[in-house]
Design an enzyme around this catalytic site. Structure first.
Site, PDB file in Angstrom:
ATOM      1  N   GLY A  27       0.806  -1.221   0.000  1.00  0.00           N
ATOM      2  CA  GLY A  27       0.000   0.000   0.000  1.00  0.00           C
ATOM      3  C   GLY A  27       0.834   1.264   0.000  1.00  0.00           C
ATOM      4  O   GLY A  27       0.553   2.210   0.725  1.00  0.00           O
ATOM      5  N   SER A  70       1.247  -3.426   5.368  1.00  0.00           N
ATOM      6  CA  SER A  70       1.729  -3.568   6.729  1.00  0.00           C
ATOM      7  C   SER A  70       2.244  -2.230   7.236  1.00  0.00           C
ATOM      8  O   SER A  70       3.231  -1.702   6.712  1.00  0.00           O
ATOM      9  CB  SER A  70       2.850  -4.613   6.734  1.00  0.00           C
ATOM     10  N   ALA A  92       8.250  14.134  -6.586  1.00  0.00           N
ATOM     11  CA  ALA A  92       8.197  14.992  -7.776  1.00  0.00           C
ATOM     12  C   ALA A  92       7.516  14.208  -8.886  1.00  0.00           C
ATOM     13  O   ALA A  92       7.778  13.017  -9.067  1.00  0.00           O
ATOM     14  CB  ALA A  92       9.602  15.389  -8.203  1.00  0.00           C
ATOM     15  N   LYS A 124       4.752  22.240 -10.159  1.00  0.00           N
ATOM     16  CA  LYS A 124       6.099  22.025 -10.699  1.00  0.00           C
ATOM     17  C   LYS A 124       6.058  22.301 -12.207  1.00  0.00           C
ATOM     18  O   LYS A 124       5.239  21.714 -12.914  1.00  0.00           O
ATOM     19  CB  LYS A 124       6.530  20.564 -10.438  1.00  0.00           C
ATOM     20  N   ILE A 173       6.633   7.384 -10.777  1.00  0.00           N
ATOM     21  CA  ILE A 173       5.168   7.416 -10.619  1.00  0.00           C
ATOM     22  C   ILE A 173       4.509   7.375 -11.999  1.00  0.00           C
ATOM     23  O   ILE A 173       3.473   6.744 -12.195  1.00  0.00           O
ATOM     24  CB  ILE A 173       4.735   8.660  -9.804  1.00  0.00           C
ATOM     25  N   GLY A 211       6.850   6.150 -31.537  1.00  0.00           N
ATOM     26  CA  GLY A 211       5.931   5.332 -30.742  1.00  0.00           C
ATOM     27  C   GLY A 211       5.296   6.141 -29.628  1.00  0.00           C
ATOM     28  O   GLY A 211       4.983   7.315 -29.766  1.00  0.00           O
TER      29      GLY A 211
HETATM   30  C1  LIG Z   1      15.549   7.854  -3.491  1.00  0.00           C
HETATM   31  C2  LIG Z   1      14.281   7.766  -4.293  1.00  0.00           C
HETATM   32  C3  LIG Z   1      13.700   8.933  -4.794  1.00  0.00           C
HETATM   33  C4  LIG Z   1      12.539   8.858  -5.573  1.00  0.00           C
HETATM   34  N1  LIG Z   1      12.004   9.994  -6.111  1.00  0.00           N
HETATM   35  C5  LIG Z   1      10.954   9.902  -6.956  1.00  0.00           C
HETATM   36  C6  LIG Z   1      10.385  11.057  -7.549  1.00  0.00           C
HETATM   37  O1  LIG Z   1      10.778  12.192  -7.288  1.00  0.00           O
HETATM   38  N2  LIG Z   1       9.348  10.882  -8.402  1.00  0.00           N
HETATM   39  C7  LIG Z   1       8.839   9.656  -8.699  1.00  0.00           C
HETATM   40  O2  LIG Z   1       7.932   9.549  -9.537  1.00  0.00           O
HETATM   41  N3  LIG Z   1       9.325   8.565  -8.087  1.00  0.00           N
HETATM   42  C8  LIG Z   1      10.353   8.647  -7.239  1.00  0.00           C
HETATM   43  N4  LIG Z   1      10.826   7.535  -6.629  1.00  0.00           N
HETATM   44  C9  LIG Z   1      10.110   6.274  -6.785  1.00  0.00           C
HETATM   45  C10 LIG Z   1       8.879   6.280  -5.901  1.00  0.00           C
HETATM   46  O3  LIG Z   1       9.268   6.466  -4.551  1.00  0.00           O
HETATM   47  C11 LIG Z   1       8.109   4.965  -6.034  1.00  0.00           C
HETATM   48  O4  LIG Z   1       7.877   4.699  -7.386  1.00  0.00           O
HETATM   49  C12 LIG Z   1       6.781   5.042  -5.363  1.00  0.00           C
HETATM   50  O5  LIG Z   1       6.904   5.508  -4.056  1.00  0.00           O
HETATM   51  C13 LIG Z   1       6.112   3.692  -5.355  1.00  0.00           C
HETATM   52  O6  LIG Z   1       6.700   2.830  -4.433  1.00  0.00           O
HETATM   53  P1  LIG Z   1       5.996   1.436  -4.174  1.00  0.00           P
HETATM   54  O7  LIG Z   1       4.559   1.682  -3.816  1.00  0.00           O
HETATM   55  O8  LIG Z   1       6.285   0.554  -5.335  1.00  0.00           O
HETATM   56  O9  LIG Z   1       6.798   0.856  -2.918  1.00  0.00           O
HETATM   57  P2  LIG Z   1       6.708   1.199  -1.342  1.00  0.00           P
HETATM   58  O10 LIG Z   1       6.396   2.612  -1.086  1.00  0.00           O
HETATM   59  O11 LIG Z   1       7.962   0.649  -0.758  1.00  0.00           O
HETATM   60  O12 LIG Z   1       5.484   0.352  -0.831  1.00  0.00           O
HETATM   61  C14 LIG Z   1       5.578  -1.028  -0.589  1.00  0.00           C
HETATM   62  C15 LIG Z   1       4.365  -1.488   0.174  1.00  0.00           C
HETATM   63  O13 LIG Z   1       4.431  -2.892   0.330  1.00  0.00           O
HETATM   64  C16 LIG Z   1       4.193  -3.217   1.689  1.00  0.00           C
HETATM   65  N5  LIG Z   1       4.858  -4.461   2.021  1.00  0.00           N
HETATM   66  C17 LIG Z   1       6.141  -4.825   1.764  1.00  0.00           C
HETATM   67  N6  LIG Z   1       6.372  -6.052   2.260  1.00  0.00           N
HETATM   68  C18 LIG Z   1       5.219  -6.468   2.834  1.00  0.00           C
HETATM   69  C19 LIG Z   1       4.818  -7.640   3.536  1.00  0.00           C
HETATM   70  N7  LIG Z   1       5.666  -8.650   3.761  1.00  0.00           N
HETATM   71  N8  LIG Z   1       3.559  -7.709   3.987  1.00  0.00           N
HETATM   72  C20 LIG Z   1       2.674  -6.705   3.793  1.00  0.00           C
HETATM   73  N9  LIG Z   1       2.996  -5.567   3.137  1.00  0.00           N
HETATM   74  C21 LIG Z   1       4.250  -5.458   2.676  1.00  0.00           C
HETATM   75  C22 LIG Z   1       4.727  -2.023   2.470  1.00  0.00           C
HETATM   76  O14 LIG Z   1       4.185  -1.962   3.753  1.00  0.00           O
HETATM   77  C23 LIG Z   1       4.244  -0.897   1.575  1.00  0.00           C
HETATM   78  O15 LIG Z   1       2.901  -0.597   1.853  1.00  0.00           O
HETATM   79  C24 LIG Z   1      11.959   7.593  -5.815  1.00  0.00           C
HETATM   80  C25 LIG Z   1      12.510   6.443  -5.275  1.00  0.00           C
HETATM   81  C26 LIG Z   1      13.667   6.510  -4.525  1.00  0.00           C
HETATM   82  C27 LIG Z   1      14.264   5.263  -3.972  1.00  0.00           C
END
Ligand SMILES: Cc1cc2nc3c(=O)[nH]c(=O)nc-3n(C[C@H](O)[C@H](O)[C@H](O)COP(=O)(O)OP(=O)(O)OC[C@H]3O[C@@H](n4cnc5c(N)ncnc54)[C@H](O)[C@@H]3O)c2cc1C
Length: 508
Positions: free
Chosen positions: A18, A44, A55, A83, A350, A438
């Site tokens: 989430g 979790s 961003a 932005k 994103i 494309g």
């Molecule tokens: C340094 C950095 C800077 C960034 N800056 C940008 C930016 O400026 N712009 C942009 O578009 N993107 C950026 N990103 C990418 C962006 O942060 C992610 O694409 C976005 O937050 C999506 O993350 P996610 O939901 O895939 O993962 P997460 O936010 O890590 O979510 C993972 C989820 O899975 C759950 N989970 C994991 N394991 C379990 C388990 N065993 N049981 C239950 N739940 C579990 C966690 O609790 C959490 O809810 C950046 C990334 C990094 C690393």
């Protein structure tokens, strides 16, 4: 593909995770196909989210209009600001800056982009900086913003995206999704149940004993990639031969000045630093390569280059730049960090989540049907093309530089880049031409801004630019610039505009 999980029509969708990805998927599925599906999201609180990713690029507006999200409500809830692009500082050379703005620069002819006319103007010494002809760049650098009607300058309005608080954004989408019937289940996934080893998934087991069954599973577990990686064993393609950065340290600070409507990307000797102004605070981070600098020095560099007092402890993040070899395998689709991550430069993660969601909706199993192998193949091919395009655009920033002041920049300059990117660089160098093919994300104008900004100077320009006499060209360029200046002068200050338009209630 003979397993029961793949023969059953898809009705129950289970989203694992989430963060931004999980809740974006939940919101879009519920809004578009809600009445047909049973959607559950497992997350979790104990594990939490990656907590960065603040961003965005303009396509997020499209995503929100698809969901029917009100811009003011979204901005107030996420303490967002506008932005207009990114200011690249010290990337070409220490002390040299350029702006990569959304939208257009100048005016194109159908045979030749504006850069051809600008290059001729430059030769005749009648052209200002390339960015002087871009509305978004000038508005940004003067700290101004307004919603312009589509029929204003260039008949195109002002192109913008947002800076947002990632934690609040997930919360906002959670409220939105739950109102549409998505069921949130709190708990840690301790086992992913498959029909056969690395075969289709039938259920998730949680630490509280719950079992969550479904026909389609969306892996949004972030870098952990519990389903697609740990369970289905889909390999990860490592692109660190071109993208050296594998680490980041992030910290939030107090705002000490008005929020500017752009991201700052400040290059250092072994990486770069972001500064993202929100309404209530500033997001900061340093992205770097652990091959070139120790964590401690990176952390120290970030802390030494902050503007306001830190509000949080510095957080260390580690990643492998690259992509999952297949984002969709059997009945599991990886979206978000579980599917791949390049690096934060140009804020595309994103956007890639959004592309995966739109594709999933377009290729969703037919009524009463199970997952089709052809859809899986198509989805994977299209995601790969997106990732590779974004990858090449990011590599461009590192490779085309005049910096030689550290082993990091020397290695960036001397690396061999992917063939498609090398061709784009050669084409621009020789002819000033850029083509978008494309469904590529970055427009010709994006490539031109970054290629010129990083120091490429094409050897020639299109013959059609020579059809303009010197006086005519001077008048043309001066007219464009005057129109930009005139429009910007009438815009309100960004900070005041945001406070009036979508003030947030304050800190959480
Ligand atoms: C340094 C950095 C800077 C960034 N800056 C940008 C930016 O400026 N712009 C942009 O578009 N993107 C950026 N990103 C990418 C962006 O942060 C992610 O694409 C976005 O937050 C999506 O993350 P996610 O939901 O895939 O993962 P997460 O936010 O890590 O979510 C993972 C989820 O899975 C759950 N989970 C994991 N394991 C379990 C388990 N065993 N049981 C239950 N739940 C579990 C966690 O609790 C959490 O809810 C950046 C990334 C990094 C690393």
């Amino acid at each position: 593909m003979n397993s029961p999980a793949l023969k059953t029509p898809v009705r129950r969708v289970v989203i694992a995770g989430g963060g931004t990805a999980g809740w974006m998927v939940a919101a879009a599925l519920a809004k578009t196909m809600g009445p047909l599906l049973d959607i559950k999201l497992v997350e979790s609180d104990e594990i939490g989210t990656v907590g960065v990713g603040e961003a965005t690029i303009p396509s997020l507006q499209t995503f929100h209009s698809l969901l029917g999200i009100d811009e003011r409500a979204f901005m107030a809830a996420t303490q967002a600001t506008f932005k207009l692009g990114i200011r690249f500082e010290n990337w070409r050379q220490v002390g040299q800056h350029y702006f990569h703005g959304f939208g257009l620069t100048g005016k194109d002819h159908w045979t030749a982009g504006f850069q051809h006319f600008w290059l001729k103007g430059r030769q005749r010494q009648v052209a200002a900086d390339y960015g002087a002809y871009a509305l978004e760049a000038q508005a940004a650098l003067q700290g101004r913003f307004a919603h312009l009607p589509e029929d204003s300058l260039q008949h195109n309005g002002l192109h913008y995206a947002y800076h947002l608080d990632a934690t609040r954004y997930a919360r906002f989408l959670r409220t939105f999704s739950e109102a549409l019937g998505v069921q949130r289940i709190e708990g840690q996934i301790v086992q992913v149940v498959t029909d056969a080893p690395a075969g289709p998934i039938s259920a998730l087991h949680l630490d509280n004993g719950a079992r969550v069954e479904g026909e389609l599973f969306i892996d949004c577990t972030g870098f952990r990639a519990l389903l697609i990686g740990d369970t289905l064993q889909v390999a990860y393609e490592d692109w660190s031969e071109w993208l050296f950065n594998d680490s980041a340290v992030a910290v939030q600070t107090e705002s000490v000045a008005d929020a500017v409507p752009y991201t700052r990307s400040i290059a250092h000797a072994f990486g770069w630093q972001w500064r993202i102004p929100l309404q209530h605070r500033v997001g900061n981070g340093l992205v770097y390569s652990s091959r070139f600098v120790a964590d401690e020095e990176a952390r120290h560099t970030l802390l030494a280059h902050l503007e306001g007092a830190p509000l949080t402890q510095p957080r260390q993040l580690r990643f492998t730049p690259g992509q999952r070899q297949q984002a969709w395998r059997h009945n599991c689709v990886a979206i978000g960090l579980a599917g791949g991550f390049l690096e934060p430069l140009e804020s595309t993660s994103i956007y890639l989540i959004q592309r995966a969601i739109i594709r999933l909706l377009q290729m969703f199993p037919g009524a009463g049907a199970a997952v089709a192998a052809a859809d899986v193949q198509e989805f994977n091919q299209q995601m790969r093309a997106d990732f590779e395009h974004v990858r090449d655009f990011i590599i461009l920033h590192y490779h085309v530089t005049q910096r030689q002041d550290s082993p990091y920049w020397q290695a960036c300059r001397s690396m061999a880049v992917p063939a498609g990117l090398q061709h784009r660089i050669n084409l621009f160098n020789q002819t000033a031409r850029v083509f978008r093919t494309g469904g590529e994300l970055f427009s010709e104008n994006s490539w031109v801004q970054v290629m010129l900004g990083q120091g490429l100077l094409p050897a020639q320009h299109h013959a059609v630019a020579h059809l303009m006499g010197d006086n005519e060209l001077s008048r043309f360029l001066a007219g464009l610039r005057a129109a930009v200046d005139h429009t910007v002068a009438q815009m309100p200050v960004h900070q005041a505009y945001v406070q009036r338009y979508a003030p947030s209630a304050g800190a959480p």
